[in-house]
Structures are given as C-alpha cells and as structure tokens.
Design an enzyme around this catalytic site. Structure first.
Site: not given
Lengths: 428, 325
Positions: A61, A92, A150, A230, A303, A307, A321-322
């Site tokens: 979040l 994170n 994570d 994941h 997950d 971004h 990433f993501g």
C-alpha cells in the site's frame, strides 16, 4: 447501517462446509441466524455466489513514504473493487515498518482512511537489511499479523532461524520472499531462452527454490509455520508438496500473473512484464496450477505492487519490479483456474481466499458463521467483462492486463454489514 | 563482386525492400532486408576510396550520436559514416548528458527530438533501450549496442566482410569464440549468420556459453581444438575478465590455455580460414599478436567495412520517416 437480507444467493462458506442456495442475514454488522426486522435492506443475490469476504495477504500500500504510488485509502478502495474485505500490507514502506511507532502510524491511517479491513505486517529485520532482528514482540502488541522482509529476503539462515523461533512465541506467521541474492544477482527476468535472446540478466528458478528448501528445513526444525510468498517455479511446488506430505508447517501462495503470463512476453521490453519473482515458462505455469489443484499451494494472493507511471517508463533493467493486482486477481483466477483450466471448483477457490489465509494469520475472518463480522463478497463467476486500467482505483496504472477479456468478478463488497463497493455504482 | 542497386552513389535509389524507420536488431530482420543493407553498403564502399569522400545523400539531416555507454570505435565509425553522407553530427556522451543529473532516458530523448534530430544512434548499457526510444520518437533510431542484447551494425559489417572475402555466406562454418553470454556481438552475429544460411558453432567456457544458446539454432563446442580444422571463419570475441561482476573462469592465463587462438592452434586452421575480431583486441589473450597481424586476419577490413555498412544503415533508415510510413 441497515441490517441486511442477502436473498437467494448460492452461499459458499468453506469454514462451515456449506454450499447451498439460501438467504444470509446480517444484524448489527454481524452474520445472524435470525432474520432482521422491518426496515432492513434486501439484496437480491439470485445467480450470485455469496462468499465470506475474500482475504489477500500480500499487498503493497506504499504508505508511509511512497504515496505517489499508492495510499492506504486508494489501495484499500482498489481492494474493495476487487472483492476483498481484508488485506494484509507489506512492510517495505519508507521508512520500513520495522518498529512499533511506524506500525502505529500505519494502523492510525488504516483507522482513518481504509475502505476495508487492513492488517499490517512488520519487518523480520531492522530496515529490511537482513542483519538484526526487528522488535517483533513490540510490533505484535501494536497489531501486526505476520512478519516478513518482503521485497527482500533474509540471507543469513541462522538469523532467519532465530526470527522464526522467536515469532513462534507469539504464534506469529513468518512470510518469506524466497530469493537467494548470490544466485539471482542482478537478474531482471527468468533465466532461460528468452533472457538469452534478449541479453537481460537471468533470475534462475534455483534462486527461489533454494530458499523454499531453506524455509522447509527451518519450519521443520523450529516446528512452526513459514509461508512462502509469490511462488513462481515448478521446483518450488514440488518441494512444498513433498514437505507438506511429511507434515511440515510450510505453506505457499501464487499470484495471478505467474499463471496468466510467461517470460516470452518480456521480449517487447515492456516493464509491465517485470516482476519479482519473474514470469517463467509454460511448464512452470502448469506446475503452479497443478499445485493449486492438488493442495501443494493453499493460498491465492496478488502481490499488488503499484508504481507510478514515470517510475516504470524507463529502461527495462532499471525499472522497479511489480504490477497492480487487487482489481484483477479474482477475475484472473476465475478465468484461468476455473473456466479455462478447470483445475479447481468455486469451493476450493474461495477456500484459498478465505479460511486458508485466515488460518495462517489467525485472523477471525473468512467465515460466514453466525456471530462473525458480516464481511461478504458477492461474486458473479460467469460475468464477461473487460478490465480497463483507467477504471482502476489505484493511484498507479502498472498492469499488463489492460483490455483483457475476463470471466467472473466480484460485484459487491460488504465489510461489517456495510457495502463498500458495488459494480456499476463505482464512479470515482 | 556484388551488383549494387546504386552504382551512382550521388543519387541512390530507395530500395523496395527497406521499410524500417529504425534498426534495432538483426533478430527481427528478414534475409532480404539484410541483403539490402549489404548491397547498399557495397555501393557506398566505393565512396571511401575516392579523393572526395562525400555524397550528399543526407545533406540537411541531423544525426545525434548518443553514447550513454562509452565507445570510441563504434562512435567514430558512425560519425565518419554520417560525414560521408553529408549529415550534420552531434556527439553526446553519458558524461555530458543530463542523464548524469538524473534526467530519464525518455526526457533526454524527447529533448533531442525537440531539437529536430532526424537520426539518433544509441549506445546504451540496458538491453531494449533503443526500442524504448523507437516507440516514443519520430526520429530514426539506430542501435549501436544495447547491453548484451544486439549490436546489429557489427554483425552486418562482419557478414559484409565474409561475403566480400569468400563470395557467399550460405553453407559456411563460422565459429564464434569467447564470452558469448555477455556479448551483443555474438547474438547479432548468430541471427545474421543463421538467416543467411551459415552454420554457427559457439566456443567458450561453459559458464559463458549457457545451453540456452543451442535453442537459437547453433551448436556448442567445448574445446577450441574441435573447430580449428573445420571452420571457414573464426570470430574471436573480446574477453573482459576484469570488468565482470562475477568470476566465470579462474584466470586469463587459464582462458588462453583452453580458448586462446595461439600460434600452435592457428597452424591447425583450415587454409583460407578468416580470422575476425570485433575489437578492441587483447593481444596475447583471445588472439596471438602475430595472428592478429597475419594474412588470415581481416580485422582491419572489418573496420573499413563498418563505415560502409553504417552509411547504408543511416541512409536506408533515414529514407523511411515516421511521417511517410
């Protein structure tokens, strides 16, 4: 808040082994055996699944510190639109959620702004650096439901062992992002034919599997539960299946992108196909689906990793990433697991989104038993629809699923008896 | 030996087989597109041997040499190629670009476009960076090397040199020796040689020649001695032991022992075998000094031909603007 009668839906509640067409009563925000009195709201659920509110135990979040990507408000609204009544957010953030003050800041923001139940996790190690144990007990007292680094992975096996043993004292689950740093190096995509062709640094399956094996050994040694986040590779599924058959308290989750997409898609250098762990090969996709079907994999999650556009619109190896997940995950799992592959049925899918994550985190959620909070997700499993990223409630737009034709989705999300989102009434 | 479509380079006709604004890699090219570039390059090669080494083909066009990763050889070759085509040239290196100040590649590129650059030649350490620009800019993008992905003009000059020397490509046996894993030159060469019908064998330490390369349609030999007698061309790649993040082999001396083209090995080469190297060479490492200067070496021909090939690429891409497509 009005009391509710949710009429004529197919109630699927794996916590009570229940699958029947019936009315569900909500009185005072809780599920009730007794019909509410006059003045209650009647919801016609004919043709819909009435499920316990779905739980996603793996979302980012970004608050505090990265609110250009997401906030607790925007992310929890996206969760509501995806059919999730409870979500578990990762530590994170900036600063990392590695101490009780930051956890309290997060729980304050949750209380003031969240649209659904949001539960924080705390870091395993200070600043997610993998060097020193974070104040796990103090964070438990301020409301964390699990610990995880994570995005990072504790490389020191001995430190990880101590953290796992310490967490056991609080009956706290340890989640792990399984990645061996030496093996993965600066890898940005699956190591295989396509990384070879594209000249991108490879992220080998083994880099995940070694840590899954480590976690199995530690869960066995410490006689406590470790959850592998994941999972992406066929070998991880094999390891988990064998360990679970021996009674080791190890669990694993998969994310929709790892079964809907493969590494070949990276060939366009589109950073919406860059995630960690990376997209893998068709044989991995098959193994993950098989793992869901045979019980090696027991939890589904997103997950959700927002971004900002400008952060993703860079050279592939420099992009973060993501991808987003909350608003597409249920639909993707329904589309792929249920409709296309026919790997599992609705009961099983709801189990993986309700009682299994609730059992892992010890949350009193994921059930429609009388007396429990009236968290309910109404699902139309056959609805054909097209996902448009511009309709997302997230602050970000980093998704490879824009324009995808999907089958099935949540149509209404109810938290504690209150409708927090309804399809068609969701204009921003 | 090649009949060129442009015997008069003063007025080179636009070949029917070229429709690309950009040259991003060899993998996406068709065989006839590669041949079009080679034929056009053959026509342009004559310009270099004249007193007046210039044709007006790109007069009024602006080319930006945008080298985010350092290079002298390739940058100079592109610069000279542009001069010979009468284009105006600006050089930007990473050190003096705003990338140093935290500007993104996208913003730097949009600024170049705002200055009406017609062609951007990009060297970048990130695979896919030229494609990133090509999708966002109207200017033609020419890939001058992107990470370990592709270096198309190097492969084109290599096959041009082979075709010039041996008259054909199809059926020839080409050995590429060295650090294949990190080599964009190897990848572009594999695609070009395969498309033109050559047989490619990769040779190098097994840590630097992963098995996945075999799926690209090439074979892998573990010992350089296995290919000496059969190869028509041996292409030696630069070994950059000192720059690599991890160790892939124990030492340069051990590399030379197993993979260096020593004099003793060179004697076993098939007569007429061409010795190639994309440069810069490490004398005494991948190639013995005398062999590099010897009669089988075509290393300097490669450099000369690089100019002609780059003239052809700049010319062909600039004839296809986004607006006219």
């Amino acid at each position: 808040m009005k009391d509710l009668i949710i009429k004529n839906g197919r109630i699927i509640d794996p916590s009570a082994d229940r699958d029947e067409t019936a009315d569900l009563y909500v009185v005072g925000g809780s599920v009730s055996n007794h019909a509410p009195g006059d003045g209650c709201e009647v919801i016609d659920a004919q043709g819909l699944i009435v499920a316990p509110g779905l739980i996603d135990i793996h979302v980012h979040l970004r608050e505090p510190g990265q609110i250009q990507k997401e906030t607790i408000e925007s992310g929890s609204r996206a969760a509501a639109a995806g059919g999730f009544t409870s979500i578990v957010c990762m530590p994170n953030t900036d600063p990392p959620a590695d101490n009780p003050s930051t956890i309290t800041l997060i729980t304050d923001r949750i209380r003031d702004t969240a649209h659904v139940n949001v539960y924080p996790t705390g870091a395993i190690t200070k600043k997610l650096m993998g060097d020193e144990m974070a104040p796990i007990g103090s964070m438990v007292q301020t409301g964390i439901v699990a610990i995880t680094d994570d995005g990072h992975c504790v490389q020191n096996h001995e430190l990880m062992r101590r953290a796992v043993e310490y967490a056991r004292m609080f009956d706290l689950a340890v989640f792990d992002h399984c990645q061996d740093y030496n093996m993965v190096g600066n890898g940005v995509m699956h190591e295989g034919y396509w990384s070879t062709v594209l000249g991108l640094a490879g992220w080998p399956r083994t880099g995940e599997e070694i840590m899954v094996a480590r976690n199995i050994l530690l869960a066995d040694l410490c006689q406590t539960r470790i959850h592998c986040q994941h999972l992406s590779s066929a070998g991880s599924v094999r390891l988990l299946r064998d360990a679970r058959a021996r009674g080791v308290q190890i669990t694993g989750e998969i994310c929709p992108h790892h079964i809907a997409l493969t590494d070949e898609l990276v060939s366009a250098f589109d950073t919406n196909y860059k995630m960690n762990p990376p997209l893998r090969e068709p044989e991995d996709v098959e193994a993950l689906i098989e793992g869901v079907a045979d019980g090696a994999i027991t939890i589904l999650a997103s997950d959700h990793a927002p971004h900002a556009f400008f952060e993703k619109e860079v050279e592939f190896d420099r992009a973060p990433f993501g991808i987003l997940g909350l608003e597409t995950e249920l639909a993707l799992f329904l589309t792929v697991l249920l409709h296309q592959k026919k790997a599992i049925d609705l009961n099983r899918l709801i189990t993986l989104y309700t009682i299994n994550p609730a059992a892992l985190t010890r949350l009193p959620k994921g059930t429609l038993q009388p007396g429990s909070d009236a968290d309910v997700t109404l699902i139309d499993p056959d609805l054909d629809w097209i996902f448009r990223k511009e309709d997302s409630f997230s602050r970000s737009r980093n998704t490879p699923f824009d324009g995808w034709k999907l089958k099935g989705r949540a149509v209404r999300t109810i938290v504690g008896g209150k409708t927090v989102w309804e399809l068609g009434k969701d204009r921003k | 030996m090649n009949t060129s479509p442009a015997s008069s380079s003063r007025n080179v006709p636009k070949p029917a087989t070229w429709h690309r604004k950009d040259l991003l890699g060899i993998r996406e090219l068709e065989r006839r597109e590669i041949e079009t570039i080679l034929d056009t390059a053959a026509a342009f090669k004559t310009v270099g041997s004249r007193d007046i080494k210039k044709v007006p083909a790109l007069r009024g066009k602006t080319m930006v040499n945008f080298f985010v990763e350092p290079s002298t050889r390739t940058r100079t070759s592109f610069e000279l190629a542009a001069f010979r085509l009468s284009a105006d040239v600006v050089n930007i290196s990473a050190a003096d670009s705003s990338l140093q100040k935290g500007e993104t590649l996208k913003d730097t590129a949009l600024n170049l476009q705002a200055l009406h650059a017609d062609i951007i030649v990009l060297r970048h350490s990130s695979a896919g960076a030229p494609k990133f620009l090509a999708e966002r800019l109207d200017a033609s993008i020419v890939n001058a090397g992107d990470g370990a992905h592709e270096h198309p003009t190097q492969a084109l000059l290599d096959v041009f040199t082979i075709r010039e020397r041996l008259g054909k490509i199809a059926g020839l046996k080409v050995a590429i020796v060295g650090d294949i894993l990190f080599s964009r030159v190897a990848r572009s060469n594999i695609w070009a040689l395969k498309k033109l019908g050559a047989e490619v064998t990769l040779v190098g330490p097994s840590t630097l020649v992963p098995r996945a390369f075999e799926e690209m349609g090439v074979s892998v030999a573990r010992h350089i001695d296995d290919i000496l007698a059969s190869a028509d061309i041996i292409n030696l790649l630069r070994i950059q032991h000192e720059r690599q993040r991890k160790e892939y082999f124990p030492s340069l001396s051990e590399y030379v022992r197993f993979f260096g083209l020593t004099k003793a090995r060179a004697e076993k080469l098939k007569p007429g075998c061409l010795v190639m190297h994309p440069g810069p060479i490490n004398r005494g490492v991948e190639i013995d000094s005398d062999i590099a200067d010897g009669p089988q070496s075509v290393i300097l021909d490669q450099v000369t031909n690089g100019l002609a090939v780059r003239m052809a690429v700049l010319y062909l891409c600039s004839t296809v603007s986004r607006k006219t497509r």
